[in-house]
Enzyme design. Sequence first.
Site: not given
Ligand SMILES: [Zn+2]
Length: 297
Positions: A94, A120, A122, A132, A145, A226
């Site tokens: 993910h 990590h 996104h 995000e 993040h 999130t």
């Molecule tokens: Zn994140």
Amino acid sequence: MYCYCVFLLYLLLVLFYVYYNALLSGSEKWPWKGTIQIKLDAWLSAFEHCNGKSQSPINIDTHKVFSEPRLPPIKLEGYDLTGSHALTLINDGHTLQLSLPSSMRVMSGFDHVYVAAQLHFHWGTKEVPGSEHTIDHVHFPAEIHVVHYNSKYANLSEAASKADGLAVLGGFIGIGLHDNDNYEKILSALTDISIEESDTEIPGFNVRHLLPDSLDRFYRYNGSLTTPPCFQTVSWTLFNDSIRVSRRQLAALEDTLKTEHNKLLSKNFRAPQLLHGRKVLASFHTESTTRSMYSPY
Ligand SMILES: [Zn+2]
């Protein structure tokens, strides 16, 4: 007539059963494995905190933030891991995650010292930018993040549910003309972990260089994880200055990693959530900022 009603009821039950299972199959844990919004909504509603009033991400309306120049500056310690630690880079199906040693800390900027656990990303696709958070409703191509937990707790999992448990440093990733050598230290290893649930080791490097050059200008608000369980325990810091990677590097992030059933891992971002009266602070006077600073491209 009776038979017809029974048949209709039976049909409805079957349809509901099929629909319910479709909602759950493969997507109960991570929403972006599904592709339709209703799957995401069903997934999130299964976790009570995800319906709370302090959820993340959010849109940052630069005309509505509160300037607070007295916010203490962010001071990092131990971020330079050059020559010290090998770091584990993971495709967990993910996100792309880098495990971080507890020697990395945020020493000031908060009431407590916060200890790094992981960072990590996104991202989206070539067509869909995947940050995000948004600035004035504009998505950047990607977002980093760096997750820290309050040093008064033993570890990330203990801290995650505590009101003062987490501090995440977020950076917007845009497209620049040149390769970003610091990001290349991670991105060059992606082909080694293209399969879901795989990991590799990369040499230690200066993690500070994954963040913007200046950490002085940032937004601060109280929000959440999130992803489920969406605990509303995160003090968010989003840096005003963005990070640049080349188009080629962004494409590597968007096109390399696979999730379950060998599907492409992409669009792993949650949509902005309602503020519900929360204040977003800025460490700088926003009226002096220029629109061009936020441009993701
Ligand atoms: Zn994140």
